[in-house]
Design an enzyme around this catalytic site. Structure first.
Site, short mmCIF file in Angstrom:
data_model
loop_
_atom_site.label_atom_id
_atom_site.label_comp_id
_atom_site.label_asym_id
_atom_site.label_seq_id
_atom_site.Cartn_x
_atom_site.Cartn_y
_atom_site.Cartn_z
N PRO A 5 0.94 -1.26 0.12
CA PRO A 5 0.00 -0.07 -0.15
C PRO A 5 0.68 1.40 0.00
O PRO A 5 0.85 2.09 0.99
CB PRO A 5 -0.77 -0.22 1.43
CG PRO A 5 0.04 -0.91 2.33
CD PRO A 5 0.76 -1.82 1.20
N CYS A 6 1.42 1.60 -1.03
CA CYS A 6 2.23 2.81 -1.27
C CYS A 6 1.36 3.99 -1.14
O CYS A 6 1.79 5.20 -0.86
CB CYS A 6 3.24 2.76 -2.41
SG CYS A 6 1.95 2.43 -3.95
#
Length: 380
Positions: A319-320
């Site tokens: 989850p950047c």
């Protein structure tokens, strides 16, 4: 006028704009210089003079050029599906990969082969014929690995001779069919979502790519995968992709259930540290680049952390999008800031309790788990 590989010729785009031709939606966008807005080809607004129009391959490029989205045709409101004719072709190939649809067959269906070719090249990185061929050979590859006889596979996939099949197989997989049981490939597929279609890829170890199809870096990411894994990419299905599709559907429906699909994301040691730490950020929360750098033991490397964040090839699962600027602003996101905002809003509505509990059982930095190709971590 801007020109990009994969876009139709200027005359074709002007004609499509005049006709408000919805079949060109997604193939290009029109920026109107006199109003400063960017529209879909099908926009119902009054059509500008050709000299006042600038064409773009994506809304992102138009935004960077100073245009704002039209409020009538809403070019940012991605429906998450391909044009109807493309959906029908994908369904047809998926239902019968052995069928061979040539240009004449497309014309018989009322489709312009060149338009289909451009769409597939633009969104999938290959022509429709290449997609169909890869789909046939991918099925053949799986049959051979399961022990099917070469004779049955050759004739069953439309090849009149063993030599023709061997040649096509070797060109695609880099190995003759007799060695296929020891070979591997990168299997590519597509996943619809409320924020637009995503391209996904898997290897034997797990998911190695998940990106929105309009991301500018997508072609470079796919090319890098080939170099990292030293395996050819083919269109098809895999156990990992099927599992990812189910988990992505569940995610966008607002489920708090974690991602469990394995991930294969090799990178530099620094990148892997960043990507591993990203997966420790609970849903519904965010983390600054500075804080992320501190967490991996490199407090002065916030810019390097940002670069590693941008090089992440497995969106959402790694989850950047949960990383923001120190002042709380969203910062950059390869899939577009509007998508980052939507993803964070979705996750804030998901109870984070299950994720928080799961964090307590994750191995610490330096443990056995990681995100590299040989150190796979179940997704959060």
């Amino acid at each position: 006028m801007s020109r990009h590989d994969g876009m139709p010729p200027a005359g074709v785009m002007h004609a499509a704009l005049r006709r408000r031709d919805a079949s060109f939606d997604g193939l290009f966008y029109a920026g109107v210089r006199t109003t400063g807005i960017v529209c879909r080809p099908s926009c119902p607004a009054r059509k500008p003079l050709p000299r006042n129009v600038e064409f773009f391959a994506t809304v992102r490029e138009a935004t960077f050029a100073g245009y704002r989205p039209c409020k009538r045709c809403r070019p940012l409101a991605v429906p998450g599906r391909h044009p109807a004719e493309v959906e029908r072709l994908l369904d047809e190939v998926d239902a019968d990969p052995e069928a061979r649809l040539r240009d004449a067959d497309l014309r018989a269906r009322g489709l312009a082969p060149e338009r289909i070719r451009r769409y597939f090249q633009r969104h999938f990185g290959m022509t429709f014929q290449a997609y169909s061929r890869g789909r046939r050979l991918a099925d053949a590859f799986q049959q051979i690995r399961r022990g099917a006889l070469l004779e049955d596979v050759t004739l069953g996939h439309g090849y009149a001779s063993h030599s023709g099949f061997r040649g096509a197989f070797r060109r695609l997989f880099g190995a003759p069919p007799g060695r296929a049981r020891r070979a591997d490939c990168i299997v590519v597929g597509w996943i619809p979502s409320p924020l637009g279609p995503l391209v996904a890829a898997s290897v034997r170890e797990g998911i190695c790519l998940l990106e929105f199809t309009d991301r500018r870096m997508l072609e470079g990411q796919v090319a890098r995968l080939g170099r990292l894994f030293r395996r050819p990419a083919v269109a098809g299905r895999s156990e990992h992709l099927d599992r990812l599709r189910k988990e992505m559907e569940r995610y966008f429906q607002g489920s708090a259930a974690p991602f469990t699909v394995p991930v294969a994301a090799p990178g530099t040691p620094f990148q892997e540290r960043v990507w591993s730490e990203l997966r420790r950020i609970p849903r519904g929360t965010t983390c600054s680049y500075q804080e992320l750098a501190r967490r991996i033991g490199a407090p002065r490397a916030s810019r390097a952390v940002g670069r590693a964040n941008g090089m992440n090839r497995v969106a959402i699962v790694i989850p950047c999008h949960r990383v923001v600027n120190g002042d709380g602003r969203l910062g950059g996101y390869g899939g577009g800031l509007w998508r980052k905002e939507r993803l964070l809003a979705l996750e804030r509505a998901i109870p984070a309790r299950e994720d928080s509990l799961r964090q307590l059982h994750l191995p610490q930095e330096g443990g056995e788990a990681g995100v590299g190709a040989q150190r796979l971590v179940p997704g959060l």
